[in-house]
Motif scaffolding. Structure first.
Motif, PDB file in Angstrom:
ATOM      1  N   THR A   1      53.757  38.434  49.091  1.00 35.00           N
ATOM      2  CA  THR A   1      53.065  38.529  47.806  1.00 35.00           C
ATOM      3  C   THR A   1      53.454  39.819  47.086  1.00 35.00           C
ATOM      4  OG1 THR A   1      51.140  39.637  48.766  1.00 35.00           O
ATOM      5  CG2 THR A   1      51.106  37.234  48.710  1.00 35.00           C
TER       6      THR A   1
ATOM      7  N   ALA B   1      44.257  37.174  43.315  1.00 36.89           N
ATOM      8  CA  ALA B   1      44.780  37.234  44.683  1.00 36.89           C
ATOM      9  C   ALA B   1      45.065  38.664  45.130  1.00 36.89           C
ATOM     10  CB  ALA B   1      46.044  36.384  44.794  1.00 36.89           C
TER      11      ALA B   1
ATOM     12  N   THR C   1      47.458  29.708  49.552  1.00 37.47           N
ATOM     13  CA  THR C   1      48.768  30.014  48.989  1.00 37.47           C
ATOM     14  C   THR C   1      48.725  30.105  47.475  1.00 37.47           C
ATOM     15  OG1 THR C   1      51.121  29.422  48.991  1.00 37.47           O
ATOM     16  CG2 THR C   1      49.541  27.593  48.873  1.00 37.47           C
ATOM     17  N   GLN C   2      49.516  31.030  46.956  1.00 34.47           N
ATOM     18  CA  GLN C   2      49.749  31.120  45.517  1.00 34.47           C
ATOM     19  C   GLN C   2      50.888  30.193  45.094  1.00 34.47           C
ATOM     20  OE1 GLN C   2      50.066  35.598  46.018  1.00 34.47           O
ATOM     21  NE2 GLN C   2      49.204  35.522  43.958  1.00 34.47           N
ATOM     22  N   ASN C   3      51.580  29.629  46.066  1.00 34.50           N
ATOM     23  CA  ASN C   3      52.740  28.793  45.784  1.00 34.50           C
ATOM     24  C   ASN C   3      52.322  27.378  45.399  1.00 34.50           C
ATOM     25  OD1 ASN C   3      54.237  31.019  46.530  1.00 34.50           O
ATOM     26  ND2 ASN C   3      54.550  30.301  48.629  1.00 34.50           N
TER      27      ASN C   3
ATOM     28  N   PRO D   1      41.894  30.194  38.870  1.00 37.37           N
ATOM     29  CA  PRO D   1      42.468  29.569  40.065  1.00 37.37           C
ATOM     30  C   PRO D   1      41.469  28.653  40.763  1.00 37.37           C
ATOM     31  CG  PRO D   1      43.034  31.890  39.980  1.00 37.37           C
ATOM     32  CD  PRO D   1      42.006  31.658  38.901  1.00 37.37           C
TER      33      PRO D   1
ATOM     34  N   HIS E   1      45.615  25.485  47.754  1.00 34.87           N
ATOM     35  CA  HIS E   1      46.579  25.809  46.695  1.00 34.87           C
ATOM     36  C   HIS E   1      45.827  26.382  45.496  1.00 34.87           C
ATOM     37  CE1 HIS E   1      50.441  24.056  48.133  1.00 34.87           C
ATOM     38  NE2 HIS E   1      49.634  23.345  48.899  1.00 34.87           N
TER      39      HIS E   1
ATOM     40  N   GLY F   1      52.633  34.109  49.316  1.00 39.89           N
ATOM     41  CA  GLY F   1      53.159  34.145  47.961  1.00 39.89           C
ATOM     42  C   GLY F   1      54.600  33.680  47.927  1.00 39.89           C
TER      43      GLY F   1
ATOM     44  N   HIS G   1      46.760  28.045  42.994  1.00 38.10           N
ATOM     45  CA  HIS G   1      47.440  27.960  41.695  1.00 38.10           C
ATOM     46  C   HIS G   1      47.913  26.546  41.373  1.00 38.10           C
ATOM     47  CE1 HIS G   1      48.392  32.555  41.741  1.00 38.10           C
ATOM     48  NE2 HIS G   1      47.153  32.283  41.369  1.00 38.10           N
TER      49      HIS G   1
END
Length: 229
Positions: A173, A180, A87-89, A152, A104, A9, A106
């Motif tokens: 995170t 997530a 990843t949420q990034n 997502p 990815h 995160g 997001h």
């Protein structure tokens, strides 16, 4: 420990200079989430949304990976089993550090998306509402970012990996953003061990079997060396 699934995160990129939702004075502090991170906000004011993501894109492209990113790339290369990196990034720091096949969930700041035909392509540094989609030629271009209220990406694949994991690790995170935040429960239900690596306890800390706290640039490389030793 043949399969490790890792969720990262905003905390892992914070030391590279990329702000989080909660940073005072950062890009997010200057705007309401409803205005810049929802489909409705984009419909109301596409110029504002493009300006916001143009600024984030420029900031992201100047950022450099930190030791935590490099450590995870090393783990992928040297671990005997599979290492799945989710990843949420929306930055590309994992890739810049050498990580492969990053999921990815997001979206991606360097991606452009056509809201009409779902075509995707490399985003220029500056996007505008007058840009035409290269596939359908309509002026329906938006950042390839999953906004609040949208599903997502790659969720079926992610849940499959969680069901097969021997170890699930969440790094940097908050534990506040679903789906997530529910990954630890999915992994636990499938029999995986669980570990949180974070600057401070997340909202879901009670769900993890183990936890370590500190700066990602310190605790992630240390943990990776333990796994590889």
């Amino acid at each position: 420990m043949s399969k490790i699934v890792i969720l990262t995160g905003a905390g892992i990129s914070a030391e590279s200079g990329l702000g989080t939702f909660r940073d005072e004075g950062g890009l997010w502090a200057q705007h309401r989430i409803e205005d810049v991170a929802t489909p409705e906000g984009f419909a109301r004011n596409p110029d504002l949304v493009h300006q916001f993501y143009n600024a984030r894109r420029a900031q992201s492209r100047m950022a450099k990976p930190n030791p935590a990113h490099f450590a995870l790339a090393k783990l992928q290369k040297e671990h005997q089993g599979a290492v799945i990196l989710v990843t949420q990034n929306v930055d590309s720091l994992h890739e810049a550090a050498g990580a492969q096949n990053v999921m990815h969930m997001h979206g991606f700041l360097d991606g452009a998306l056509c809201a009409r035909c779902d075509a995707r392509w490399q985003a220029p540094l500056v996007m505008e509402k007058t840009m035409n989609c290269p596939t359908c030629n309509r002026q329906t271009t938006r950042p390839d970012i999953v906004w609040f209220g949208e599903m997502p990406y790659q969720m079926d694949e992610i849940y499959q990996h969680l069901s097969e994991a021997d170890l699930f690790v969440a790094i940097g995170t908050s534990g506040n953003v679903y789906p997530a935040a529910g990954f630890v429960q999915e992994a636990t239900a499938s029999g995986a061990d669980t570990l949180e690596l974070n600057l401070e306890p997340s909202a879901t800390i009670s769900e993890f079997a183990q936890a370590q706290f500190g700066k990602a640039s310190k605790i992630v490389p240390s943990w990776v060396e333990t796994i590889l030793s």
